[in-house]
Design an enzyme around this catalytic site. Structure first.
Site, PDB file in Angstrom:
ATOM      1  N   LYS B  60       0.515  -1.099   0.140  1.00  0.00           N
ATOM      2  CA  LYS B  60      -0.173  -0.506   0.373  1.00  0.00           C
ATOM      3  C   LYS B  60       0.825   1.743  -0.011  1.00  0.00           C
ATOM      4  CE  LYS B  60      -3.828   2.128   2.538  1.00  0.00           C
ATOM      5  NZ  LYS B  60      -4.597   1.463   3.284  1.00  0.00           N
ATOM      6  N   SER B 135      -9.746   1.672   3.061  1.00  0.00           N
ATOM      7  CA  SER B 135      -9.145   2.338   1.774  1.00  0.00           C
ATOM      8  C   SER B 135      -7.430   2.047   1.608  1.00  0.00           C
ATOM      9  CB  SER B 135      -8.135   3.486   3.245  1.00  0.00           C
ATOM     10  OG  SER B 135      -7.800   2.560   3.784  1.00  0.00           O
ATOM     11  N   SER B 159      -9.995  -0.191   7.228  1.00  0.00           N
ATOM     12  CA  SER B 159      -9.018  -1.137   6.091  1.00  0.00           C
ATOM     13  C   SER B 159      -8.516  -1.206   5.264  1.00  0.00           C
ATOM     14  CB  SER B 159      -8.653   0.621   6.187  1.00  0.00           C
ATOM     15  OG  SER B 159      -9.326   2.043   5.807  1.00  0.00           O
TER      16      SER B 159
END
Lengths: 96, 470
Positions: B60, B135, B159
């Site tokens: 990420k 996210s 997330s």
């Protein structure tokens, strides 16, 4: 319920170092009113005598000795400077 | 074939071409899916000797990677090149994993859909008109679509788990303090944890085995060595499960999600688990508590982006003006909203009424959960009340926040929580959440493995994965 108005938003903007447009200000004012009104829910909870829980860690954090260790890649740090002169960061004056 | 490979599968095959295959798959589908902010060239990809040599993995883009741009999907860090690796990245590289790229997210991880990236929206590989969740939506899509074998995400209020649920993969948020946050760009420091996103529960356990442990660069990490794999196949006979009645009281629960949840409870009982409905009175305050604490911590953490040392600078006549214009231009709408909200709840006048109050409610919630874990091995809930929604369909900030109803409590209490796929609702994947006691992470994964192994929606214990048409 506290009052969310333009004056409060401008005050927060200054604290947060943001500069909103009139439209952004109106939009945030509306959102904050809605969100903070939802948070009124917390007023139902009796919290007297309760210790705040700032972290899930129960024990004191171990600290390491404060020793200087040279960083191996200072050049990459400098590469990220938005503006520099002779290896120093250049910023606009504070009195302008 | 490459698309379906798990980490364990990779250990059984010739690995020389895996990085090439990953890059070619990314080349084939990522123009449409848009999982990645940065994809590396083959020459840039570091492949070290190690037990997991050359297995392609994605990170990420709020986890720093030395000499690889790390943007947090924000204009303010668009050109930021970190001079160091996050601890988790260093550990993965040492084990041999090949980092092929950095995945999209909601800006600074603030969101549940990856629509709030400053660059572009990532698509759900099951239905391209829908969000992948967030996210960590880029990581979820990259794993589910088979662009990579596995990925890391970060979880502050759901997330890792919610995008894993939306994309039909496994996502695990470890106990707070188990995985180092050194090099994870801070959003809400008392809630953030890095976690694995994988195609099987065993893969999540493998990654946990590598990334967990004490780190001198993160003083909140705890010195425990855990064994995630030895007991993972041992089943759940005699385990006690709590199902909060609050799940049934939640009005926004999708009917088919509720049906899958019921089926999962039946399965758990069939496998020898004892399931009981319990009341957790403070659970209904979790979202309100979370949205006081997380934006407060964020407003403080994001004060560092001032255009001075790195990142975007829009230079004006004076320093103060430079700060304000840089920050207003560099941060997107959702980030600005949360900074304003956090600045409000931390300001001297309102600190006691909001921030401190929320921290006290957090304590009561953690106490309630601990009391549940005195009697039960785990709590079961759906991960998300709804399956993946259409891109652009939820615009009201409060409605958007309320989707986090089942995930935030685990972050507030710092307990481990897993999302494991279990069938479909309206043709879209459903995730079941397993939440455990602090530091009982291996048990949570063991429960997840049992569900995965015996789920009627899986084939020989393998989760179904989407076929991406471009």
């Amino acid at each position: 319920m506290i009052r969310i108005d333009e004056e409060l938003i401008r005050h927060l903007e200054n604290l947060a170092r943001l500069q909103l447009s009139d439209e952004q200000r109106r939009s945030i004012e509306k959102d904050m009113r809605e969100i903070l009104s939802y948070m009124e829910l917390l007023n139902e909870v009796e919290v007297s005598g309760v210790e705040p829980m700032y972290t899930p860690i129960e024990s004191n954090c171990d600290l390491r000795a404060d020793e200087i260790r040279p960083f191996e890649d200072v050049e990459t740090i400098k590469m990220n400077f938005p503006r520099q002169k002779d290896g120093h960061i250049v910023v606009p004056g504070i009195h302008a | 074939m490459f698309q379906k490979l798990t980490i364990e599968d990779c250990l059984e095959v010739e690995r020389r071409n895996l990085v090439k295959e990953s890059l070619s798959e990314i080349g084939r589908v990522d123009g449409v899916l848009k999982s990645f902010i940065t994809v590396l060239n083959e020459e840039q990809i570091e492949v070290n000797e190690g037990p997991f040599k050359a297995i392609p993995i994605a990170i990420k883009d709020n986890i720093v990677t030395k000499n690889i741009r790390t943007t947090c999907a924000s204009k303010i860090l668009e050109n930021y090149v970190p001079p160091y690796d996050a601890t988790v990245v260093r550990k993965l590289k040492k084990a041999g994993f090949a980092i092929v790229g950095k995945t999209n997210l909601d800006e600074f991880a603030m969101g549940s859909s990856t629509e709030r990236s400053a660059f572009f929206v990532t698509r759900n590989p099951w239905d391209l008109s829908r969000v992948p969740g967030g996210s960590s939506g880029g990581s979820a899509t990259a794993v589910a679509s088979g662009e990579v074998v596995a990925a890391l995400g970060s979880d502050t209020g759901g997330s890792v788990r919610q995008p894993a649920a939306f994309c039909g993969i496994v996502g695990f948020k470890p106990t707070y303090g188990l995985v180092s946050r050194y090099g994870l760009v801070a959003f809400a420091s008392s809630l953030d944890q890095i976690g694995p996103m994988t195609k099987s529960v065993r893969d999540a356990a493998i990654l946990m085995q590598i990334i967990h442990g004490k780190d001198e660069f993160d003083s909140t990490t705890v010195d425990v060595k855990m064994d995630f794999l030895s007991h993972i196949e041992q089943g759940i006979e005699g385990f006690r499960f709590a199902v909060p009645v609050e799940v049934y009281e939640y009005e926004g629960l999708d009917k088919e999600v509720a049906e899958r949840f019921e089926e999962c409870i039946k399965l758990v009982e069939k496998l020898g688990g004892k399931v009981e409905k319990v009341k957790i009175p403070t659970l209904k305050y979790a979202v309100a508590t979370y949205y006081v604490i997380a934006p407060a911590e964020a407003s403080s953490n994001l004060a560092r982006y001032d255009g001075v040392k790195y990142g975007l600078r829009i230079e004006k006549a004076g320093l103060k003006e430079t700060y304000s214009v840089t920050r207003t231009t560099g941060f997107g709408e959702e980030v600005r909203r949360r900074i304003m909200l956090g600045t409000f709840t931390l300001s001297a006048t309102y600190y006691e009424a909001y921030f401190n109050k929320a921290q006290k409610v957090r304590r009561l919630l953690a106490n309630d959960l601990n009391a549940v874990f005195d009697r039960f091995d785990a709590i079961l809930t759906p991960t998300s009340p709804i399956p993946a929604f259409k891109i652009g369909s939820i615009t009201d900030p409060l409605a958007y926040y309320l989707m986090d109803v089942f995930t935030t409590f685990a972050n507030l209490a710092g307990v481990p929580a897993l999302s494991v796929p279990f069938g479909f609702a309206q043709g879209l994947p459903v995730g079941i959440q397993v939440v455990g006691k602090r530091f009982e992470d291996p048990k949570v994964l063991r429960i997840g493995r049992s569900i995965e192994k015996f789920s009627p929606y899986n084939e020989n214990g393998r989760i179904p994965l989407p076929v991406v048409r471009t």
